[in-house]
Scaffold this active site. Structure first.
Site, PDB file in Angstrom:
ATOM      1  N   SER A 298       0.809  -1.213   0.000  1.00 38.05           N
ATOM      2  CA  SER A 298       0.000   0.000   0.000  1.00 38.05           C
ATOM      3  C   SER A 298       0.849   1.274   0.000  1.00 38.05           C
ATOM      4  O   SER A 298       1.493   1.592  -0.991  1.00 38.05           O
ATOM      5  CB  SER A 298      -0.951  -0.039   1.201  1.00 38.05           C
ATOM      6  OG  SER A 298      -1.909   0.973   1.133  1.00 38.05           O
ATOM      7  N   ASP A 309      10.032   5.721 -10.187  1.00 40.01           N
ATOM      8  CA  ASP A 309       9.660   6.393 -11.437  1.00 40.01           C
ATOM      9  C   ASP A 309      10.537   7.617 -11.705  1.00 40.01           C
ATOM     10  O   ASP A 309      10.896   7.897 -12.854  1.00 40.01           O
ATOM     11  CB  ASP A 309       8.190   6.816 -11.396  1.00 40.01           C
ATOM     12  CG  ASP A 309       7.249   5.669 -11.725  1.00 40.01           C
ATOM     13  OD1 ASP A 309       7.738   4.533 -11.915  1.00 40.01           O
ATOM     14  OD2 ASP A 309       6.024   5.898 -11.803  1.00 40.01           O
ATOM     15  N   LYS A 323      -0.670  -4.111  -3.527  1.00 37.43           N
ATOM     16  CA  LYS A 323      -1.967  -3.511  -3.217  1.00 37.43           C
ATOM     17  C   LYS A 323      -1.989  -2.075  -3.716  1.00 37.43           C
ATOM     18  O   LYS A 323      -1.294  -1.217  -3.204  1.00 37.43           O
ATOM     19  CB  LYS A 323      -2.234  -3.527  -1.710  1.00 37.43           C
ATOM     20  CG  LYS A 323      -3.559  -2.877  -1.320  1.00 37.43           C
ATOM     21  CD  LYS A 323      -3.733  -2.836   0.183  1.00 37.43           C
ATOM     22  CE  LYS A 323      -5.029  -2.137   0.569  1.00 37.43           C
ATOM     23  NZ  LYS A 323      -4.997  -0.690   0.240  1.00 37.43           N
TER      24      LYS A 323
END
Length: 445
Positions: A298, A309, A323
């Protein structure tokens, strides 16, 4: 997971349907029939079933309990993270967010229809008892956990401090299930732990509760004053927490104004792009490694996904839990609540990691390093009457001055944790990687 406690969701009760009257009910049902919706038809069936149970069941029944069971059943049809919380469970939930609660200290979930430990929380009875991520809880105090809900399990596992609970564990590496009896304690979760070895700062974030980003900022400030030149952020076995805190933590390492995560609701008009904030502590310039594993879920995946990224950090370890959904809590009128999955989230580049997790840039399996002393090699210093060099003279002098100097003299701890850089395989990889970067950065032409 962002909590909107101000919202309320009123249950459409059976009594309300009856009060509407035949004319209003038929008129409303006709409107829905024109739209191809049969919601009220199903509610009428539910009303009939409730009436039959109340009149015909062999013993008197608690209508409230039946209605609560029906709500639980509805939510169980959705996904593992949507659930109903009665008044007690809801209070426990709010207490847990604040970082202090009574119980064992484990995060649990339903995996393959079996109650499963996602991660034990450090410095808790469960952690000290040796429970591991992936352990399946098949019994609680001798009673099977088949078909149990998360909230039912939480209520059984929590209790008065000093009392004990016995859970039966099925572990993949063991041939037979085994019992573990654990004494409940008040769980005060220390969110951030930190230390410094040489010029590398180590930060372990155990969960994303209300104090996560502020504690992390304070720890970073101390490490920065101590002259660290590289950072290891350890998110292993961090089960997640609050969405806002995930954004705040990422903001410490990402320049302000960049998208940390974006969420998509069913109505895409409500999509949100959550951007990094201008935090008081900014550490974007330091080389960094983030450690993750299958227990990182999460909010941990939001942070590691954003840093990956933007190529802000090297993600190391094993693939995370996977998740990528956001839950919102809605208050109900009787003090209970429902926690409902309301959105899916995506990393800044648009990746959906739901069910697949964050794949590390450098995969390193977990393990403990065992060193074998090689006494067969003879070194120059072992030769009799060898020529003593300048550095060797310094070493001899230092050893004469302090015979009790240990290998860990250059490690400072924020508490009594024994974090071993030389035995934890993933941690050693991260440390050696950063040391290599720092050495390479000092190269001369």
């Amino acid at each position: 997971m962002k909590n909107r406690f101000s919202k309320s969701f009123i249950i459409l009760g059976i009594g309300l349907i009856l009060v509407l009257g035949i004319f209003a009910f038929v008129k409303t049902k006709t409107v829905y029939a024109q739209k191809g919706v049969s919601k009220f038809q199903y509610l009428e069936i539910f009303s009939d079933a409730l009436d039959i149970i109340e009149r015909k069941y062999v013993e008197p029944i608690d209508t409230k309990k039946l209605i609560q069971g029906a709500i639980k059943g509805m939510l169980n049809e959705l996904d593992p993270h949507s659930n109903y919380m009665d008044e007690k469970s809801f209070e426990n939930f709010k207490t847990e967010i604040k970082g202090e609660f009574g119980g064992l200290g484990i995060t649990i979930g339903i995996k393959d229809k079996v109650l499963t430990i996602i991660a034990p929380i450090e410095d808790t009875p469960a952690y000290r008892a040796g429970l591991k991520a992936g352990d399946k809880i098949i019994k609680i105090d001798g009673k099977p956990t088949s078909n149990i809900t998360i909230d039912e399990a939480v209520n059984k596992l929590r209790g008065t401090p000093g009392t004990s609970v016995t859970i039966t564990i099925l572990r993949s590496s063991m041939q037979k299930p085994f019992d573990v009896t654990i004494v409940r304690e008040i769980i005060k979760v220390k969110t951030v732990k930190f230390m410094k070895k040489d010029d590398i700062g180590y930060l372990r974030l155990t969960q994303f509760n209300e104090s996560a980003s502020s504690e992390l900022s304070e720890a970073l400030d101390k490490l920065k004053k101590d002259g660290v030149k590289g950072l290891i952020l350890d998110l292993r076995n961090n089960p997640g927490g609050l969405l806002d805190e995930a954004v705040n933590v990422a903001s410490i390492f990402i320049q302000p104004g960049k998208t940390v995560v974006f969420t998509k609701e069913r109505n895409e008009k409500n999509n949100m792009y959550l951007k990094s904030k201008n935090m008081s502590v900014s550490e974007y310039e330091l080389p960094m490694v983030v450690l993750i594993n299958g227990g990182s879920a999460s909010a941990s995946e939001i942070v590691s996904g954003a840093l990956q990224d933007y190529k802000r950090a090297v993600i190391m370890g094993t693939t995370s839990f996977g998740k990528a959904s956001v839950q919102t809590t809605f208050n109900l009128s009787d003090g209970s609540a429902i926690k409902l999955t309301t959105a899916k989230y995506y990393t800044p580049t648009g990746r959906s990691i739901q069910g697949v997790g964050i794949k590390p840039d450098v995969e390193v399996k977990s393990g403990e390093i065992v060193y074998k002393e090689d006494n067969m090699n003879i070194r120059e210093s072992d030769l009799e009457n060898h020529l003593i060099g300048d550095e060797e003279k310094k070493n001899i002098t230092n050893n004469q001055i302090s015979d009790n100097k240990t290998i860990n003299d250059n490690i400072t701890f924020s508490d009594l944790d024994k974090i071993d850089f030389d035995k934890d395989l993933q941690l050693k990889y991260a440390y050696d990687f950063l040391k290599g970067i720092l050495i390479y950065g000092k190269k001369t032409n």
